[in-house]
Design an enzyme around this catalytic site. Structure first.
Site, short mmCIF file in Angstrom:
data_model
loop_
_atom_site.label_atom_id
_atom_site.label_comp_id
_atom_site.label_asym_id
_atom_site.label_seq_id
_atom_site.Cartn_x
_atom_site.Cartn_y
_atom_site.Cartn_z
N LYS A 182 0.75 -1.36 0.07
CA LYS A 182 -0.04 0.26 -0.01
C LYS A 182 0.84 1.12 0.09
O LYS A 182 1.45 1.66 0.97
CB LYS A 182 -0.95 0.23 1.26
CG LYS A 182 -1.80 1.21 1.10
CD LYS A 182 -2.25 1.49 2.43
CE LYS A 182 -1.82 2.99 2.93
NZ LYS A 182 -1.81 3.93 2.17
N GLU A 185 -1.39 7.11 0.17
CA GLU A 185 -2.53 7.60 -0.77
C GLU A 185 -2.43 8.83 -1.66
O GLU A 185 -2.91 9.23 -2.73
CB GLU A 185 -3.79 7.78 -0.28
CG GLU A 185 -3.77 8.75 1.34
CD GLU A 185 -3.32 7.94 2.40
OE1 GLU A 185 -2.38 7.13 2.26
OE2 GLU A 185 -3.85 8.59 3.57
N GLY A 235 7.30 5.03 7.70
CA GLY A 235 6.29 6.17 7.89
C GLY A 235 6.84 6.82 9.27
O GLY A 235 7.82 6.89 9.78
N GLY A 240 3.68 3.91 13.37
CA GLY A 240 4.53 2.76 13.67
C GLY A 240 4.08 2.01 14.83
O GLY A 240 4.06 1.10 15.00
N GLU A 257 10.79 1.38 9.70
CA GLU A 257 11.56 2.58 9.29
C GLU A 257 10.91 3.79 9.71
O GLU A 257 9.89 4.18 8.85
CB GLU A 257 12.01 2.27 7.92
CG GLU A 257 12.90 1.18 7.34
CD GLU A 257 14.17 1.22 7.89
OE1 GLU A 257 14.75 2.10 8.37
OE2 GLU A 257 14.95 0.42 7.46
N CYS A 291 13.72 11.06 5.76
CA CYS A 291 13.91 10.54 7.28
C CYS A 291 15.11 10.65 7.69
O CYS A 291 15.54 11.13 8.96
CB CYS A 291 13.43 9.04 7.18
SG CYS A 291 14.28 7.99 6.20
N GLU A 386 10.91 16.16 14.47
CA GLU A 386 11.04 16.11 13.10
C GLU A 386 10.01 17.01 12.52
O GLU A 386 8.84 16.99 12.60
CB GLU A 386 10.86 14.60 12.69
CG GLU A 386 11.14 14.35 11.22
CD GLU A 386 10.75 12.97 10.71
OE1 GLU A 386 9.33 12.48 11.28
OE2 GLU A 386 11.62 12.13 10.10
P1 NAD Z 1 2.64 8.34 7.78
O1 NAD Z 1 2.98 7.39 9.10
O2 NAD Z 1 1.41 9.02 7.98
O3 NAD Z 1 1.95 7.24 6.62
C1 NAD Z 1 2.96 6.22 6.15
C2 NAD Z 1 2.13 5.13 5.68
O4 NAD Z 1 1.06 4.59 6.23
C3 NAD Z 1 1.10 5.64 4.32
O5 NAD Z 1 0.85 4.63 3.46
C4 NAD Z 1 -0.22 5.78 5.27
O6 NAD Z 1 -1.45 5.88 4.55
C5 NAD Z 1 -0.12 4.64 5.91
N1 NAD Z 1 -0.85 4.83 7.36
C6 NAD Z 1 -1.48 5.82 8.00
N2 NAD Z 1 -2.01 5.31 9.23
C7 NAD Z 1 -2.02 3.82 8.96
C8 NAD Z 1 -2.75 3.09 10.05
N3 NAD Z 1 -3.46 3.64 11.26
N4 NAD Z 1 -2.11 1.81 9.66
C9 NAD Z 1 -1.66 1.34 8.76
N5 NAD Z 1 -1.16 2.24 7.86
C10 NAD Z 1 -1.36 3.55 8.15
O7 NAD Z 1 3.93 8.93 7.14
P2 NAD Z 1 4.18 9.86 6.13
O8 NAD Z 1 3.54 11.26 6.46
O9 NAD Z 1 3.40 9.31 4.78
O10 NAD Z 1 5.60 10.01 5.93
C11 NAD Z 1 6.60 10.86 6.86
C12 NAD Z 1 6.94 10.01 7.88
O11 NAD Z 1 7.74 8.93 7.15
C13 NAD Z 1 7.93 10.81 8.51
O12 NAD Z 1 8.04 10.68 9.85
C14 NAD Z 1 9.38 10.19 8.06
O13 NAD Z 1 10.52 10.33 8.84
C15 NAD Z 1 9.17 8.56 7.75
N6 NAD Z 1 9.94 8.31 7.01
C16 NAD Z 1 11.06 7.27 7.43
C17 NAD Z 1 11.75 6.60 6.30
C18 NAD Z 1 12.88 5.61 6.78
O14 NAD Z 1 13.26 4.92 5.84
N7 NAD Z 1 13.23 5.48 8.12
C19 NAD Z 1 11.76 7.00 5.08
C20 NAD Z 1 10.95 7.72 4.62
C21 NAD Z 1 9.87 8.40 5.48
#
Ligand code: NAD
Length: 482
Positions: A182, A185, A235, A240, A257, A291, A386
Site C-alpha cells: 500500500k 494515498e 512512515g 509505527g 523505518e 527521514c 522532526e
Molecule cells: P505516515 O506514517 O503518515 O504514513 C505512512 C504510510 O502509512 C502511508 O501509506 C499511510 O497511508 C499509512 N498509514 C497511515 N495510518 C495508518 C494506520 N493506522 N495503519 C496502517 N497504515 C497507516 O507517514 P508519512 O507522513 O507518509 O511519511 C512521513 C514519515 O515517514 C516521517 O516521519 C518520515 O521520517 C518517515 N519516513 C521514514 C523513512 C525511513 O526509512 N526510516 C523513510 C521515509 C519516511
C-alpha cells in the site's frame, strides 16, 4: 509501458488497484489528491478497504507456492528484467513522481534509478547460500535453511514513493515471499506502475499486489490480515506505534523505518567548504522531507561563526522551484510554518529563510525558503522534533564528548555524519553515537548495499544490503539421525 497513469491530461486521471496481475477499479470511492506544485486537484486515487485487501491476499496466496518454488535463476532473471524495465521507462516514471510530489526532476530521476538498483542488487543475490550445516554429533546431519514468511505486507510513505516500495518489495521477493503493498494515498502512481511493469516482464500474477487507499482503511486491514505474516512499514513514529500494537496482538514481525533528527557533526579540522555544501544538501534534499535528513548541525564552537557564514551562503543558493521542491500537502505546509513561530518563541536566531517562498508559475504551490536557525539549544522543540521541511538548526559544541552527548540527546537515531580529518576521532565518535549508520566526510550515500535502519524511535529491523533478506525470512533447522 502500458500505463493508465497519463500525465498532463486535461481532466483528472483515475488510478486503480493492481491485484492478481490486473487493474481493479475502485468499488466505491476515489480520493482526490492535491497537486503540491499548484495547490489544485491533481489525481483521483481508488479508495480501497478490507475487501480489496482480502482480494489481494487471495491473489497472493494463489501465487505464493509457485513463486517460492521457482528456480532461483528464473526468479533472478525476472528481478533483473524489472530493473531494466524501470530504466527503460525512467523518464516517464520520474515525471510521474514529479506529478505526485512536485519534486525537481533531478531528484525524481535519482529516485527512479535507485528503484532499479534495488531489483538489480537483490536479483543478483538469488544464489546466496541460505543455510548452514551444523556439527551437532557424528551420527546426526543437521542443517538450517532460510524460509520466506509467505505474504509480506508493505506500507510506504509519500516522500520517495517508488524507491521505498522497491526497497521493501525487492528483498521480500528474493527471499521467496509474495507481497501486498500500500503506497501513500498521496503518491500512488509509481507503485502501481512498478506492479504493472512486473507483470509486463513476466512476474506471475499475484506476486506483487497493490491496494490503494488510506492508512486507516487499507493499511490497518493489511496489518490485521491473518494471512499476512510479516509487515514492512516506512512512515511516522505515531503510525509505527499503532501498527506495533496490532502486530503484538498477532505476534508477527515488523520492520519499522520511522523518523529522524539526524546530526551532522562538524569538527574544527573539517574541510569546511565541503562540509558546508553537504550540510545544505543534507537538509534541502527533497525539501527536507527525508527521514535521514541531517537537520541538526553540530558545529565546534571554535569555527562556529566562520562555518555558519558558509552554510548560510550555500543555503541561499538553493532556489525554491527546480532547486527545492514543494512541501507535500497543505497540512504539512502549515505545520512547517508553525515551527517558525515555535522557533521565534523559543528564541532561536533565524539566519536565513523562515518564511514561505513564491515560485513563478506555481504561486499557489507549497514552497518554503531554505531555513537556517543559529545558536539553537538542543532542548528546543525545533532541535528535538522532526519538522519534515527544509529547516536546519545549528547547535555549537565544545569538544568530542559534548558532540556525542548532544547527538545522543534525541528520541531518534537514524544516521550520523562526521566531518573531520582525524580518523581516530571518527572511529571513536562512530562507536559512541546511537544511530544505525555513520558517514564520515560524506553525507548519506544512500547505497543499496549498505544496511539501513534506526535506533530508538527511528525504528528497528534493517532494509537494504544482505541484511534485509534476513528480515524477510526465518530460519528452519532440520536434524537427521544417520
Ligand atoms: P505516515 O506514517 O503518515 O504514513 C505512512 C504510510 O502509512 C502511508 O501509506 C499511510 O497511508 C499509512 N498509514 C497511515 N495510518 C495508518 C494506520 N493506522 N495503519 C496502517 N497504515 C497507516 O507517514 P508519512 O507522513 O507518509 O511519511 C512521513 C514519515 O515517514 C516521517 O516521519 C518520515 O521520517 C518517515 N519516513 C521514514 C523513512 C525511513 O526509512 N526510516 C523513510 C521515509 C519516511
Amino acid at each position: 509501458m502500458n500505463t493508465q497513469t497519463k500525465i498532463d491530461a486535461g481532466e483528472l486521471e483515475k488510478l486503480d488497484h493492481w491485484i492478481g496481475g490486473k487493474s481493479v477499479a475502485a468499488a466505491e470511492d476515489y480520493l482526490e489528491i492535491t497537486n503540491p506544485m499548484t495547490g489544485a486537484p491533481g489525481l483521483l486515487v481508488a479508495s480501497g478497504g478490507k475487501s480489496e485487501v482480502d482480494a489481494a491476499v487471495q491473489a497472493a496466496s494463489a501465487a505464493a507456492k509457485g513463486w517460492r518454488k521457482m528456480a532461483a535463476a528464473e526468479r533472478g532473471r525476472l528481478m533483473l528484467a524489472l530493473a531494466n524495465k524501470i530504466r527503460e521507462n525512467s523518464e516517464l516514471l520520474a515525471e510521474m513522481e514529479r506529478a505526485d510530489t512536485g519534486k525537481p526532476m533531478a531528484g525524481a530521476r535519482a529516485e527512479i534509478e535507485g528503484s532499479a538498483a534495488y531489483f538489480e542488487f537483490y536479483g543478483s543475490l538469488v544464489y546466496l547460500p541460505t543455510g548452514d550445516i551444523l556439527d551437532v554429533a557424528p551420527d546426526q546431519h543437521v542443517f538450517t535453511k532460510r524460509e520466506p514468511y509467505g505474504i509480506v505486507g508493505v506500507i510506504t510513505p509519500w516522500n520517495l514513493p517508488m524507491n521505498q516500495a522497491a526497497r521493501a518489495i525487492a528483498p521480500a521477493l528474493v527471499a521467496g515471499n509474495v507481497t501486498v503493498a500500500k503506497p501513500s494515498e498521496i503518491t500512488s502512481r509509481t507503485t502501481i506502475a512498478l506492479a504493472q511493469m512486473a507483470t509486463e516482464v513476466g512476474f506471475p500474477d499475484g506476486v506483487i499486489n497493490i491496494v490503494l487507499g488510506t492508512g486507516q482503511a487499507v493499511g490497518e486491514a493489511i496489518v490485521s490480515h491473518d494471512r499476512i505474516r510479516k509487515v514492512a512499514f516506512t512512515g511516522s513514529v505515531g503510525v509505527g506505534r499503532a501498527i506495533g500494537r496490532i502486530a503484538a496482538e498477532r505476534i508477527i514481525p515488523l520492520t519499522l523505518e520511522l523518523g529522524g533528527k539526524s546530526a551532522n557533526i562538524v569538527f574544527e579540522d573539517a574541510d569546511q567548504d565541503i562540509a558546508a555544501a553537504e550540510a545544505v544538501k543534507g537538509f534541502t534534499l527533497n525539501a527536507g522531507q527525508v527521514c535521514s535528513a541531517g537537520t541538526r548541525l553540530l558545529v565546534q564552537r571554535s569555527i562556529y561563526d566562520a562555518f555558519m557564514k558558509k552554510v548560510v551562503a550555500e543555503a541561499q543558493k538553493v532556489k525554491p522551484g527546480e532547486g527545492l521542491g514543494p512541501i507535500i500537502t497543505p497540512a504539512q505546509f502549515k505545520r512547517v510554518q508553525e515551527y517558525f513561530d515555535v522557533a521565534d518563541k523559543d528564541g532561536a536566531e533565524c539566519l536565513t529563510g523562515g518564511a514561505v517562498a513564491t515560485v513563478e508559475g506555481h504561486e499557489n504551490g507549497f514552497y518554503i525558503q531554505p531555513t537556517v536557525y543559529g545558536h539553537v539549544d538542543n532542548d528546543m522543540r525545533i532541535a528535538q522534533e522532526e519538522i519534515f521541511g527544509p529547516v536546519l538548526v545549528a547547535i555549537p559544541f565544545d569538544d568530542e564528548e559534548d558532540a556525542i552527548r548532544i547527538t545522543n540527546d534525541s528520541d531518534y537515531g537514524l544516521i550520523g555524519t562526521l566531518w573531520t580529518r582525524d580518523v581516530s576521532r571518527a572511529l571513536r565518535v562512530a562507536d559512541e553515537i546511537e544511530v544505525g549508520q555513520v558517514f564520515v566526510n560524506v553525507w548519506n550515500t544512500m547505497s543499496v548495499q549498505t544496511p539501513f535502519g534506526g535506533h530508538k524511535n527511528s525504528g528497528y529491523g534493517r532494509e537494504k544490503g544482505i541484511e534485509a533478506i534476513e528480515h524477510y525470512s526465518h530460519v528452519k533447522s532440520v536434524s537427521i539421525k544417520i
